[in-house]
Design a protein around this motif. Sequence first.
Motif, PDB file in Angstrom:
ATOM      1  N   SER A  23      -0.196   1.175   9.150  1.00 25.40           N
ATOM      2  CA  SER A  23      -0.693   1.701   7.878  1.00 25.40           C
ATOM      3  C   SER A  23      -0.830   3.216   7.927  1.00 25.40           C
ATOM      4  N   LEU A  27       1.341   5.678   5.323  1.00 21.64           N
ATOM      5  CA  LEU A  27       0.683   6.595   4.385  1.00 21.64           C
ATOM      6  C   LEU A  27       1.130   8.035   4.590  1.00 21.64           C
ATOM      7  N   ALA A  45      -5.371   5.637   4.677  1.00 21.64           N
ATOM      8  CA  ALA A  45      -4.891   4.326   5.130  1.00 21.64           C
ATOM      9  C   ALA A  45      -6.058   3.459   5.575  1.00 21.64           C
ATOM     10  N   VAL A 286      -7.900   6.366  11.305  1.00 23.46           N
ATOM     11  CA  VAL A 286      -7.841   5.162  10.468  1.00 23.46           C
ATOM     12  C   VAL A 286      -9.184   4.427  10.525  1.00 23.46           C
TER      13      VAL A 286
END
Length: 479
Positions: A23, A27, A45, A286
């Motif tokens: 992810s 992004l 993300a 993240v």
Amino acid sequence: MALFLSNLGAAGIILTIAVMLASGFLLTRITKRLHLPNVTGYIIAGVIIGPWCLNLVPSQYIEQMDFITDLALAFIAFGVGKYFKLSSLKANGKNMVILTMFESLTAGIFITIVMLAMGLSLSFSLLLGAIGCATAPASTIMTIRQYKARGPFVDTILQVVALDDAVSLIAFSVCAAFVQASSSNGSVTVSQIALPVLFNLLALALGGLSGVVLSRLIHKRRSKDHSLVLACVTIMGVAGICTSLNVSPLLACMASGTAYINASGNKHLFKQLNQFTPPLLVMFFVLSGMRLSIPSLAAAGVIGIVYFLVRIAGKYTGSALGAAITHASPEIRRYFGLALIPQAGVSIGLAVLGQRMLPAESGQLLSTIILSSGLLYEMVGPACAKASIKLSGSVPGKAAVAEKSVAAGKADVGKAGSGKAMAEAATEKAMAVGNAAAAGKAVAAGNAMAAEKAVAAGKAVAAGKTASVNTPLSPNQKR
């Protein structure tokens, strides 16, 4: 999805890490098109896959990933240590300390005054102001790495953000002593003041000793793989010991990196670590995004918004004042404050400690403000850091690259022209030398001919005289 992963056990943890990395990467494809730093994409993300949006990651996994934060900050702090070589500190150390003190403490003073004006307690205002002094080096350093920024402006940023956390920890320790004294009817014990200072001094000593030992273990005959292993052992060991003592590992790991670079003078290890740590740093950012609580943003309300804006104003004003006092360059005076906006890491740890010192309601409000605003800072901060290094000229743009290419082309043409001129000059010199030699030969030949003629004439005269002497007089000549 979260329920599915939580039922897989160890496999679920592995898949969760894969989801976090994937992810974060995806992004960045969007943020690059928007000309935003990668760090912004990582945090967004985390928000998207977190419990308040898609809920792809089990909440118990998020709570158990605190070690990722400690590890990421430890590696970042060790890398910052390489910018504290004694040679550079002797030249600029005084100015760096002055600049750090102004940008850090000005923000803390601004926050404390504004919070008191809003009717909040002195204890709450002092602790929030002390925490507001801190700056998160992680996102700023990641942004610098991404754009390969170089120059005095970048060196100043790296040194100041490293010292910034030290100032924040000292300020928090002092404010915590006052808060604890006020909560105990004004009595202050020696331990309340001495213990935080003592633990931080021990952490610094531990970090410095570990860096010296590491410099002895890593030598020319040591393979690169084992050098990396020894570095990880040192960094993780120092971070683990500090965490077990409730001391921030930032100062100790920074001291370790500083001791290593000064004892060995070898920067290759830092390059190896830069190639090793990107996945860890992606997970760290993240994870920060996943921890953003959307309801807590509303709970903080006006106080959180005011804190968010006042801290930015304090950092910018303080950096401008410090730069003016130290007679820094115009770029530092104008743009340095933009690079100091991110706040996470050590501020989150201090918020946890501050929450324990305050009443339940005030402590929860303090933690909510720091967590929510810290993640907002991490979303806005990288873009501001990018703007600061771009505006300061530390990142060459396309125009600068083109100018360098043109300059290089002109230099090549100039070299070719100068080479041609040199060749022509050499030819003319050779011709001049040849003409001179020919003239010399002609003169020499003329002189030889003249000499021969003179000798012949002399011989002829001499012969004539001899003939006139030896020839007898004729009868007619006798009288």
